[in-house]
Design a protein around this motif. Structure first.
Motif, PDB file in Angstrom:
ATOM      1  N   TRP A 183      52.746  61.235  34.596  1.00 52.21           N
ATOM      2  CA  TRP A 183      53.027  60.038  35.382  1.00 52.21           C
ATOM      3  C   TRP A 183      51.801  59.577  36.179  1.00 52.21           C
ATOM      4  O   TRP A 183      51.671  58.393  36.476  1.00 52.21           O
ATOM      5  CB  TRP A 183      54.185  60.306  36.335  1.00 52.21           C
ATOM      6  N   THR A 184      50.892  60.493  36.502  1.00 55.86           N
ATOM      7  CA  THR A 184      49.687  60.104  37.234  1.00 55.86           C
ATOM      8  C   THR A 184      48.751  59.261  36.372  1.00 55.86           C
ATOM      9  O   THR A 184      47.923  58.517  36.904  1.00 55.86           O
ATOM     10  CB  THR A 184      48.931  61.349  37.725  1.00 55.86           C
ATOM     11  N   LEU A 185      48.890  59.385  35.060  1.00 55.25           N
ATOM     12  CA  LEU A 185      48.089  58.585  34.134  1.00 55.25           C
ATOM     13  C   LEU A 185      48.810  57.306  33.733  1.00 55.25           C
ATOM     14  O   LEU A 185      48.190  56.240  33.627  1.00 55.25           O
ATOM     15  CB  LEU A 185      47.763  59.409  32.883  1.00 55.25           C
ATOM     16  N   ILE A 186      50.115  57.394  33.536  1.00 59.36           N
ATOM     17  CA  ILE A 186      50.880  56.233  33.072  1.00 59.36           C
ATOM     18  C   ILE A 186      50.870  55.112  34.099  1.00 59.36           C
ATOM     19  O   ILE A 186      50.735  53.936  33.749  1.00 59.36           O
ATOM     20  CB  ILE A 186      52.328  56.656  32.738  1.00 59.36           C
ATOM     21  N   ALA A 187      50.995  55.456  35.378  1.00 59.53           N
ATOM     22  CA  ALA A 187      51.109  54.430  36.425  1.00 59.53           C
ATOM     23  C   ALA A 187      49.915  53.473  36.445  1.00 59.53           C
ATOM     24  O   ALA A 187      50.103  52.246  36.367  1.00 59.53           O
ATOM     25  CB  ALA A 187      51.304  55.099  37.789  1.00 59.53           C
ATOM     26  N   PRO A 188      48.654  53.941  36.532  1.00 55.06           N
ATOM     27  CA  PRO A 188      47.545  52.986  36.544  1.00 55.06           C
ATOM     28  C   PRO A 188      47.358  52.254  35.218  1.00 55.06           C
ATOM     29  O   PRO A 188      46.955  51.092  35.210  1.00 55.06           O
ATOM     30  CB  PRO A 188      46.325  53.860  36.869  1.00 55.06           C
ATOM     31  N   VAL A 189      47.656  52.922  34.109  1.00 57.82           N
ATOM     32  CA  VAL A 189      47.541  52.246  32.807  1.00 57.82           C
ATOM     33  C   VAL A 189      48.528  51.090  32.720  1.00 57.82           C
ATOM     34  O   VAL A 189      48.188  49.984  32.281  1.00 57.82           O
ATOM     35  CB  VAL A 189      47.756  53.254  31.661  1.00 57.82           C
ATOM     36  N   VAL A 190      49.764  51.335  33.152  1.00 61.94           N
ATOM     37  CA  VAL A 190      50.765  50.266  33.160  1.00 61.94           C
ATOM     38  C   VAL A 190      50.324  49.137  34.090  1.00 61.94           C
ATOM     39  O   VAL A 190      50.515  47.951  33.786  1.00 61.94           O
ATOM     40  CB  VAL A 190      52.139  50.819  33.575  1.00 61.94           C
ATOM     41  N   GLY A 191      49.740  49.486  35.237  1.00 62.46           N
ATOM     42  CA  GLY A 191      49.258  48.461  36.157  1.00 62.46           C
ATOM     43  C   GLY A 191      48.204  47.570  35.516  1.00 62.46           C
ATOM     44  O   GLY A 191      48.252  46.341  35.648  1.00 62.46           O
ATOM     45  N   ILE A 192      47.252  48.168  34.812  1.00 61.49           N
ATOM     46  CA  ILE A 192      46.205  47.393  34.149  1.00 61.49           C
ATOM     47  C   ILE A 192      46.796  46.526  33.050  1.00 61.49           C
ATOM     48  O   ILE A 192      46.503  45.319  32.947  1.00 61.49           O
ATOM     49  CB  ILE A 192      45.133  48.331  33.575  1.00 61.49           C
ATOM     50  N   VAL A 193      47.650  47.114  32.210  1.00 59.30           N
ATOM     51  CA  VAL A 193      48.234  46.376  31.088  1.00 59.30           C
ATOM     52  C   VAL A 193      49.081  45.208  31.593  1.00 59.30           C
ATOM     53  O   VAL A 193      48.991  44.081  31.081  1.00 59.30           O
ATOM     54  CB  VAL A 193      49.080  47.318  30.204  1.00 59.30           C
ATOM     55  N   PHE A 194      49.899  45.451  32.605  1.00 52.03           N
ATOM     56  CA  PHE A 194      50.776  44.410  33.136  1.00 52.03           C
ATOM     57  C   PHE A 194      49.974  43.266  33.751  1.00 52.03           C
ATOM     58  O   PHE A 194      50.290  42.087  33.553  1.00 52.03           O
ATOM     59  CB  PHE A 194      51.711  45.019  34.182  1.00 52.03           C
ATOM     60  N   THR A 195      48.911  43.597  34.473  1.00 51.12           N
ATOM     61  CA  THR A 195      48.083  42.567  35.101  1.00 51.12           C
ATOM     62  C   THR A 195      47.352  41.729  34.065  1.00 51.12           C
ATOM     63  O   THR A 195      47.359  40.489  34.126  1.00 51.12           O
ATOM     64  CB  THR A 195      47.071  43.218  36.061  1.00 51.12           C
ATOM     65  N   VAL A 196      46.719  42.383  33.106  1.00 50.80           N
ATOM     66  CA  VAL A 196      45.994  41.648  32.062  1.00 50.80           C
ATOM     67  C   VAL A 196      46.969  40.838  31.221  1.00 50.80           C
ATOM     68  O   VAL A 196      46.664  39.698  30.820  1.00 50.80           O
ATOM     69  CB  VAL A 196      45.186  42.633  31.187  1.00 50.80           C
ATOM     70  N   PHE A 197      48.150  41.388  30.957  1.00 49.54           N
ATOM     71  CA  PHE A 197      49.180  40.657  30.211  1.00 49.54           C
ATOM     72  C   PHE A 197      49.561  39.367  30.939  1.00 49.54           C
ATOM     73  O   PHE A 197      49.705  38.308  30.324  1.00 49.54           O
ATOM     74  CB  PHE A 197      50.398  41.552  30.030  1.00 49.54           C
ATOM     75  N   GLY A 198      49.713  39.434  32.254  1.00 49.52           N
ATOM     76  CA  GLY A 198      50.066  38.247  33.023  1.00 49.52           C
ATOM     77  C   GLY A 198      48.993  37.181  32.940  1.00 49.52           C
ATOM     78  O   GLY A 198      49.294  35.996  32.726  1.00 49.52           O
ATOM     79  N   PHE A 199      47.742  37.567  33.097  1.00 45.12           N
ATOM     80  CA  PHE A 199      46.660  36.583  33.026  1.00 45.12           C
ATOM     81  C   PHE A 199      46.475  36.047  31.607  1.00 45.12           C
ATOM     82  O   PHE A 199      46.132  34.873  31.425  1.00 45.12           O
ATOM     83  CB  PHE A 199      45.362  37.195  33.545  1.00 45.12           C
ATOM     84  N   ASN A 200      46.690  36.879  30.600  1.00 45.43           N
ATOM     85  CA  ASN A 200      46.605  36.391  29.222  1.00 45.43           C
ATOM     86  C   ASN A 200      47.704  35.392  28.911  1.00 45.43           C
ATOM     87  O   ASN A 200      47.487  34.385  28.226  1.00 45.43           O
ATOM     88  CB  ASN A 200      46.667  37.564  28.240  1.00 45.43           C
ATOM     89  N   LEU A 201      48.923  35.668  29.391  1.00 46.63           N
ATOM     90  CA  LEU A 201      50.012  34.707  29.229  1.00 46.63           C
ATOM     91  C   LEU A 201      49.680  33.389  29.908  1.00 46.63           C
ATOM     92  O   LEU A 201      49.910  32.310  29.354  1.00 46.63           O
ATOM     93  CB  LEU A 201      51.309  35.275  29.811  1.00 46.63           C
ATOM     94  N   LEU A 202      49.164  33.471  31.125  1.00 44.80           N
ATOM     95  CA  LEU A 202      48.798  32.264  31.852  1.00 44.80           C
ATOM     96  C   LEU A 202      47.712  31.489  31.117  1.00 44.80           C
ATOM     97  O   LEU A 202      47.781  30.252  31.009  1.00 44.80           O
ATOM     98  CB  LEU A 202      48.329  32.635  33.256  1.00 44.80           C
ATOM     99  N   SER A 203      46.719  32.204  30.587  1.00 42.35           N
ATOM    100  CA  SER A 203      45.639  31.546  29.858  1.00 42.35           C
ATOM    101  C   SER A 203      46.150  30.833  28.610  1.00 42.35           C
ATOM    102  O   SER A 203      45.831  29.671  28.359  1.00 42.35           O
ATOM    103  CB  SER A 203      44.570  32.575  29.478  1.00 42.35           C
ATOM    104  N   ASP A 204      46.961  31.546  27.818  1.00 41.11           N
ATOM    105  CA  ASP A 204      47.493  30.947  26.591  1.00 41.11           C
ATOM    106  C   ASP A 204      48.429  29.792  26.905  1.00 41.11           C
ATOM    107  O   ASP A 204      48.419  28.762  26.222  1.00 41.11           O
ATOM    108  CB  ASP A 204      48.224  32.015  25.781  1.00 41.11           C
ATOM    109  N   GLY A 205      49.234  29.942  27.962  1.00 41.52           N
ATOM    110  CA  GLY A 205      50.131  28.858  28.345  1.00 41.52           C
ATOM    111  C   GLY A 205      49.390  27.625  28.807  1.00 41.52           C
ATOM    112  O   GLY A 205      49.758  26.492  28.460  1.00 41.52           O
ATOM    113  N   LEU A 206      48.316  27.809  29.589  1.00 42.52           N
ATOM    114  CA  LEU A 206      47.517  26.674  30.027  1.00 42.52           C
ATOM    115  C   LEU A 206      46.862  25.974  28.846  1.00 42.52           C
ATOM    116  O   LEU A 206      46.788  24.740  28.791  1.00 42.52           O
ATOM    117  CB  LEU A 206      46.455  27.142  31.017  1.00 42.52           C
TER     118      LEU A 206
END
Length: 298
Positions: A263-286
């Protein structure tokens, strides 16, 4: 005169291009909601985090998440090898990720767009010189170049931002220049020059407005890229000091204990993936909402 590729109805209803994009594209709306949530988490991190992210509880190392058998409600996502709260560190890591992403993307956007507009407007030798510079700079592997720059500049958030700017300005320059060359050939730009308008006025008032949708799209995409680069530099110890919480540092700390405390590894990886996913969605949507060619294709 130049016009943005947004329908006139958008302007009559008083909506900004960004708000219009949110309404026109579900991807932009979802990505914008994720980004807004991350910004709020970063701003209110001291009030949201259940514990001090740097506080060590050496009597409670590697505790599992609260829902596990040996978990504690005080540490919802468990603790790391030094007894630090994983959730609190994940929340405070959002601050560094967004700060580096926003500042690095802004710097790369300004540097790349300025050179792109100069190259497209003046053409000739100026365009060729900037083109050769871009080709030469892009011949270096981005991650390797970032590591070399960080070794020379030293650690620190400011140096991380500077190294990302120095690496990624070429992306803006190449893409924006190609679109600016098309706009440069339009009749209203030629007419503005024949009317005696100054170079700066023609660039800012006639050419730049038509590039705004593309620049917004590249900007949101670049934030995600900058967050990944910062995490890589933090992972190898070339980013933030030891007393600053960053997702890359969390991943580096979790290497030695990931087999017994995944869990000490999964938490930051999920944070990075979720953040980049949000910005990628925003970029593609724009891109889909603001580009008339994409709207016609859909």
């Amino acid at each position: 005169m130049s016009t943005l590729p947004i329908s006139t109805r958008t302007w009559r209803t008083g909506l900004s291009p960004l708000k219009a994009a949110m309404r026109a594209s579900p991807k932009a709306a979802i990505g914008g909601a994720i980004v807004l949530m991350l910004v709020l988490i970063a701003i209110f991190a001291p009030y949201i985090a259940p514990n001090d992210p740097l506080e060590q509880d050496l009597l409670s190392p590697l505790l599992p998440p609260a829902w596990a058998a040996d978990g504690m409600a005080q540490f919802p996502l468990g603790t790391d090898s030094l007894g630090r709260c994983v959730l609190s560190r994940l929340i405070f890591g959002t601050r560094i990720a967004l700060w580096v992403g926003l500042c690095a993307a802004t710097g790369a956007m300004l540097a790349g767009c300025v050179l792109a507009l100069i190259a497209a407007y003046f053409g000739g030798r100026v365009d060729r010189a900037i083109g050769y510079l871009v080709d030469l700079w892009m011949s270096f592997p981005p991650v390797v170049l970032s590591l070399i720059l960080m070794v020379g500049l030293g650690t620190g958030v400011g140096n991380v931002i500077l190294s990302i700017i120095l690496v990624d300005w070429t992306r803006f320059c190449r893409v924006v220049r190609a679109e600016a060359l098309k706009i440069r050939r339009n009749d209203y730009v030629t007419a503005a020059r024949l009317m005696g308008f100054g170079h700066l006025r023609v660039i800012l008032r006639e050419m730049l407005p038509g590039l705004v949708p593309l620049i917004l799209t590249l900007f949101s995409l670049q934030i995600g890229i900058a967050i990944i680069v910062e995490a890589i530099l933090s992972f190898v110890g070339l980013s933030v000091p030891a007393d600053v919480v960053a997702w890359g540092v969390m991943i580096a700390d979790a290497r030695s204990t990931m087999q017994e405390a995944i869990w000490t590894l999964i938490a930051p990886v999920v944070g990075i993936v979720f953040t980049v996913f949000g910005f990628n969605l925003l970029s593609d949507g724009l891109r889909r909402a603001l580009d008339p060619r994409q709207r016609a294709r859909n």
